[in-house]
Design an enzyme around this catalytic site. Sequence first.
Site, short mmCIF file in Angstrom:
data_model
loop_
_atom_site.label_atom_id
_atom_site.label_comp_id
_atom_site.label_asym_id
_atom_site.label_seq_id
_atom_site.Cartn_x
_atom_site.Cartn_y
_atom_site.Cartn_z
N ALA A 4 51.51 -13.76 -35.69
CA ALA A 4 51.34 -13.75 -37.15
C ALA A 4 52.26 -14.80 -37.75
O ALA A 4 53.24 -15.22 -37.14
CB ALA A 4 51.68 -12.38 -37.70
N CYS A 5 51.93 -15.21 -38.95
CA CYS A 5 52.73 -16.19 -39.68
C CYS A 5 54.18 -15.70 -39.77
O CYS A 5 54.39 -14.52 -40.01
CB CYS A 5 52.12 -16.35 -41.07
SG CYS A 5 52.88 -17.63 -42.06
N PRO A 6 55.15 -16.53 -39.51
CA PRO A 6 55.13 -17.98 -39.29
C PRO A 6 55.11 -18.37 -37.81
O PRO A 6 55.43 -19.51 -37.48
CB PRO A 6 56.43 -18.43 -39.94
CG PRO A 6 57.38 -17.32 -39.61
CD PRO A 6 56.53 -16.05 -39.68
N GLY A 7 54.73 -17.45 -36.94
CA GLY A 7 54.76 -17.69 -35.49
C GLY A 7 54.07 -18.96 -35.02
O GLY A 7 54.67 -19.76 -34.28
N ASP B 111 45.74 -16.49 -36.40
CA ASP B 111 46.18 -16.14 -37.75
C ASP B 111 45.40 -16.99 -38.76
O ASP B 111 45.48 -18.22 -38.72
CB ASP B 111 47.68 -16.40 -37.89
CG ASP B 111 48.24 -16.01 -39.24
OD1 ASP B 111 47.45 -15.75 -40.17
OD2 ASP B 111 49.47 -15.95 -39.36
#
Length: 78
Positions: A12-15, A39
């Site tokens: 998921a963001c910011p991954g 995402d």
Amino acid sequence: MPEITVDARGMACPGPISALTRAYRNAQNGDLIIVLATDPGFEPDVKAWVERTKNELVELAKVDGNVIKAVIKVTAKK
């Protein structure tokens, strides 16, 4: 032209952007970084990242249903 593949599917963001940034640190001018992410926020994020870092977005497409594939050519390393 060397390729670096980043599998950020399931992150998921910011991954995905964080994973891209880590790969970029080890890249050289001319390298291709291929990022696979699921995402939905990755698409606008990667466009902004490329613009901010002055690299080249070669390809941005949906593949295999919901997977976003971004191909970035490293052009701004000093």
